[in-house]
Scaffold this active site. Sequence first.
Site, short mmCIF file in Angstrom:
data_model
loop_
_atom_site.label_atom_id
_atom_site.label_comp_id
_atom_site.label_asym_id
_atom_site.label_seq_id
_atom_site.Cartn_x
_atom_site.Cartn_y
_atom_site.Cartn_z
N LYS A 1 -40.17 -44.02 -12.42
CA LYS A 1 -40.18 -45.07 -12.90
C LYS A 1 -41.31 -45.94 -11.89
O LYS A 1 -40.78 -46.03 -10.76
CB LYS A 1 -38.98 -46.14 -13.04
CG LYS A 1 -39.01 -47.49 -13.72
CD LYS A 1 -39.06 -47.38 -15.36
CE LYS A 1 -39.64 -48.62 -15.70
NZ LYS A 1 -39.93 -48.32 -17.21
N SER B 1 -42.76 -43.54 -16.26
CA SER B 1 -42.63 -44.80 -17.39
C SER B 1 -42.88 -45.90 -16.40
O SER B 1 -42.28 -46.15 -15.28
CB SER B 1 -41.07 -44.38 -17.77
OG SER B 1 -40.89 -45.81 -18.45
#
Lengths: 367, 367, 367, 367
Positions: free
Chosen positions: A158, A225
């Site tokens: 992330k 992401s």
Amino acid sequence: MRQARVHRLPAAGPDDVTALAAAFDAGRIDPGAVVAVFGKTEGNGNVNDFTRALATRALGDLLAARTDPATAAAVCLVMSGGTEGGLSPHWIVFEVRPGAGGEAHPDALAIGRAHTPDLPAPDLGRLAQVDMVAEGVARAMRDAGIVDRGDVCLVQVKCPLLTSERVAAAGGDVATNETLKSMGLSRAASALGVAVALGEIDRDGLTEAAIGRDWALFSTRASASAGIELLGHEIVVLGTGREWSGPLRIGHAAMADGIDIEPARQVLARLGLPASGQLEAAQRARVVALVAKAEASPDGRIRGSRHTMLTDSDIASTRHARAFAGGALAGLIGHTELFVSGGAEHQGPPGGGPLAIIVRAAEGTTP
Amino acid sequence: MRQARVHRLPAAGPDDVTALAAAFDAGRIDPGAVVAVFGKTEGNGNVNDFTRALATRALGDLLAARTDPATAAAVCLVMSGGTEGGLSPHWIVFEVRPGAGGEAHPDALAIGRAHTPDLPAPDLGRLAQVDMVAEGVARAMRDAGIVDRGDVCLVQVKCPLLTSERVAAAGGDVATNETLKSMGLSRAASALGVAVALGEIDRDGLTEAAIGRDWALFSTRASASAGIELLGHEIVVLGTGREWSGPLRIGHAAMADGIDIEPARQVLARLGLPASGQLEAAQRARVVALVAKAEASPDGRIRGSRHTMLTDSDIASTRHARAFAGGALAGLIGHTELFVSGGAEHQGPPGGGPLAIIVRAAEGTTP
Amino acid sequence: MRQARVHRLPAAGPDDVTALAAAFDAGRIDPGAVVAVFGKTEGNGNVNDFTRALATRALGDLLAARTDPATAAAVCLVMSGGTEGGLSPHWIVFEVRPGAGGEAHPDALAIGRAHTPDLPAPDLGRLAQVDMVAEGVARAMRDAGIVDRGDVCLVQVKCPLLTSERVAAAGGDVATNETLKSMGLSRAASALGVAVALGEIDRDGLTEAAIGRDWALFSTRASASAGIELLGHEIVVLGTGREWSGPLRIGHAAMADGIDIEPARQVLARLGLPASGQLEAAQRARVVALVAKAEASPDGRIRGSRHTMLTDSDIASTRHARAFAGGALAGLIGHTELFVSGGAEHQGPPGGGPLAIIVRAAEGTTP
Amino acid sequence: MRQARVHRLPAAGPDDVTALAAAFDAGRIDPGAVVAVFGKTEGNGNVNDFTRALATRALGDLLAARTDPATAAAVCLVMSGGTEGGLSPHWIVFEVRPGAGGEAHPDALAIGRAHTPDLPAPDLGRLAQVDMVAEGVARAMRDAGIVDRGDVCLVQVKCPLLTSERVAAAGGDVATNETLKSMGLSRAASALGVAVALGEIDRDGLTEAAIGRDWALFSTRASASAGIELLGHEIVVLGTGREWSGPLRIGHAAMADGIDIEPARQVLARLGLPASGQLEAAQRARVVALVAKAEASPDGRIRGSRHTMLTDSDIASTRHARAFAGGALAGLIGHTELFVSGGAEHQGPPGGGPLAIIVRAAEGTTP
């Protein structure tokens, strides 16, 4: 002997953590053993997707209430926005039970994690981010006890993005001043960081100009992401370790394009779930989690036929890609709680993406 | 002895008819034999989708230039907007060659068509539309020489919608004054018209209140698509007729939900294309056209898992549904030129939709 | 002595040219005298906006039917997509009547036009495009009989964009491979071409790197709009000429941001329409046309307050900007048939845009 | 003697409450005196707008940390999603200082509030909701010490909506099963509740069929906003009370359509801020808050010209309306921190909406 446990729980909204709270209450999940949560939330998955922040806040509050601030803060919260098509919002909760017993199994699922410091805005999408992520992946592998890079099946990262404010604060010294594009560059640099850490590409030969441009460079095991809700990186490594026990197994593959489901079928077969057509109900029940990346092929075509994802000014291409690859994978698996995230820059071949599947071994078998 | 021929051609834009013009030039398609064109265009598929009108205009101009005004006007142009995900814009051109020779084959593809008068705005979504469509289907069946209703595999209906202007002109006596909703009601009444014509539901027991509400009533062979570009209906019946020859075969089934690809796999098997997993390249080359409908399940769930298509105020649920079911079907077929259209009211079971596949019989075989 | 006539006509859809056909039928507009049509169509104004192509086709067909192919082809068709907020789709039809009589008036509206050759894809967004447009503007000024560059009030340029296909055909030698971004670069280079032609910036000092980046360079009289429906440029110059007669007057100004309506109020006052608050009905009737550009300020702020146009991944910033500036201008003018187009790169100061208003002089006065 | 204080604070994101925390820290705002916060957040303002929930959570956490749970829970949090165009996300914080001193002023701003119980899903959009809101308004008026209904200037209601889950849980006994439509019906019933409470319409003559249909019925002082983040209603009454002191004044008017800014100009003049054109900087500084509603006119026209808000299937009409009316009002006021919310069912005349402005009286004057 550590044991990895993975739980897939439904979410009625980005802030709905009632299923997790219930699992805590019932003793099915030990709050203190949770090391990471992946969340598929129902936002647009792009810059102004605040479902990720809302989910992060809800999860963080629950974890803090059930453990202590330090333990809660160490949990990697990897929120991925976008449940386009019929994808279903859900949580994947990763537990590591230290003394869980059982015998070590060479194929048992292993989990490691790492946090990086905040990434300065000028570093985003540049070599400095590649290096920061590569270092974090190495730490996460050590945390998982994985020595051989070949034993890593998926690295979920992330990573941050740039907002207009962050661009302004950086005095304009940024790789891009377009917020949506910053998400792609952040994912790109993160994926290359994974590729460096796993030995898939050579760091020495890597130039800054290649980031987000040279699609011949990629990792088949990186899934990145980007989100507005963090400033550093959260890194989770999934693979197989020598000192892990338990019934969970993991396999991985790379899809060549958004409808390339045969590699997924082969992974399932290797994991003991051979499928002619869609998985049958009994097989489906053994699929614990599926993580995949999807993107619009940069050349505007899928197997020679034109797609319109990159010329659509109403819907971002990442949203199209999640829905489409999500449909293809759901057609194979037979349910819709799939962690398909969009934007696969340097993650798998151009237009394709990495894929990992975690299954529960059949009782009494060694798949 | 008539022979049906079907050609799938790519479109580089809604007004790109160069592939069709080239086929005319090369003699591969006889302009005067064209009876219908289905077009998958790249608009949003909803009220303000002008790609359908642009495509209709481009096709009409080409046909008029190559034939005569009356022949061109008689061609059914069924434009369906929406190539979400990786679906690829394309044309499906239907030819009927009158004296094509060959022997009649009991399973040969048969085609018939009909146009209805303009539908008065107050009739849209009401029983009068059901009856108008049912009568048109009967005419199209006669045109195809189909006597047994069981021989019909698909009835494709292009139907009108209401705009703010049409609502105002009707003095407010309309089934709905919401333009997007009028598309759903028009499709709903059209599908029930097909169901009446095919004997799937009983006209006597049908009430106006059931239109767009009672999802227990449906046709498994109706596919309806609404558009701003026409005021009446264009109806095309596909099935098998006794006095048709040629190598094309057709099969149909109903998907129970957007990821229910097993019925499609069974249709392929019946048509001589058994597939374990995705079709292989040689098989794929024999798939001439696939027509399917998709919709968000009205109960907000797919196999028990929540979907977010009906609570998404950014992207219409029809767009989500096309992308997702399109992905599932592309995962099976292996290419993306699939005519998947959205909004399956009374077309297949709730959340699912009808599906028809046209294939070319292997040489020397009788599939 | 030439006379410019300008007609604002409503459009019920992108292909609705009935008002123009009626004006031809009634003799209010002479088809052979039409030199340009500006159209505000209801698409998204971005890459996949096919309303412009549809409008261009409908207008072209009508003009060809009422004149001859060469005359019709010479008409500049400048379609600008996007009627966000309450903006109303409409046509602005420009006629030049050669021997219209009347006395020359130093402030009478003058019109000139030019077409450029097709722009090679690699030239888009680069100095070659700047030069092509600058040359075209010079020709259009000569066509208008405008000698003094200070007499030019507005240069409207319709310019091309890149699609995935054009990028691929160019072998990747393009300024950008992102289709939406290519629209901005094309507008940017076109605006700088106008600035060069009008002497607002110095061509010698202009570098390719400044295109789309150095917002200190701009024209206060350029309005550029990109579209998929053409490959060259259509250029229309509006100003005041010495050998023109008639009651139409034009004024121009630059808005500093999207809510900066005071310059427009001053233009109106100079043209004889002083307004305290919104124009009164009698004043409003004398406003023939308003053309303006709008954009999201690149720094993310309007007068110090944050806006969210550049971080919105659901709605393109050009759509936001048109709606917002359109609302501000409609609040001043009192109607919604305003030609506000989006994307004001190098067109007015950053975050602002040029504006021109054409009014009818009060009878018996010389405003 | 109570004194109302109102503070407008910027928000860098839906969860950015740093400006409020800083005001608490500096003693500019007393946490215990806060009775309501209106928040303009940057979501889509429709069903899946989770920015409201995120903002509610962030504000609630801050208030709970600075006061006590009961005090925090009593604060009315009215989040309105949607900052389309250039509208700027911000908070309007309402304080009531009990013993603030000063003399009572007949025009001083008065504030009252009320919460209702949770609304059962079957009651939404029906007479039961009208009655629940009417009762709540009466309580809020008493809380404000307002006796004369004519002294009420604005009633802001935050009301619930239906999700697919709530519809299913209600067994289908709901006014609509479309989630977006449920927002409109909830606003409609809430507005009629205000109209009943203020005597603008007669409760006895009101039928359920009129809710969301008979636009001749409306309140000129109701502003309702629906959200997924609450199940009951939060009601805030703003007006003038006899026992209030302080420099804040309030005025209200109804806009007849989205560009009808003259009523706002008249309100400003009555409050001591006469403006010819846009407010000047010194005047602007005295505008504390502006609250307005906007909607697409149901007949598809603004002053006779067609708008496309109701036929746009890409962008919800509420988003268009906020941007457009927001632009018109920002053109008058000169800044963009305006609380313009969308969906004005029964709130002002069809296509228009109510408007209230709070200003600070000039020192030494009695405007």
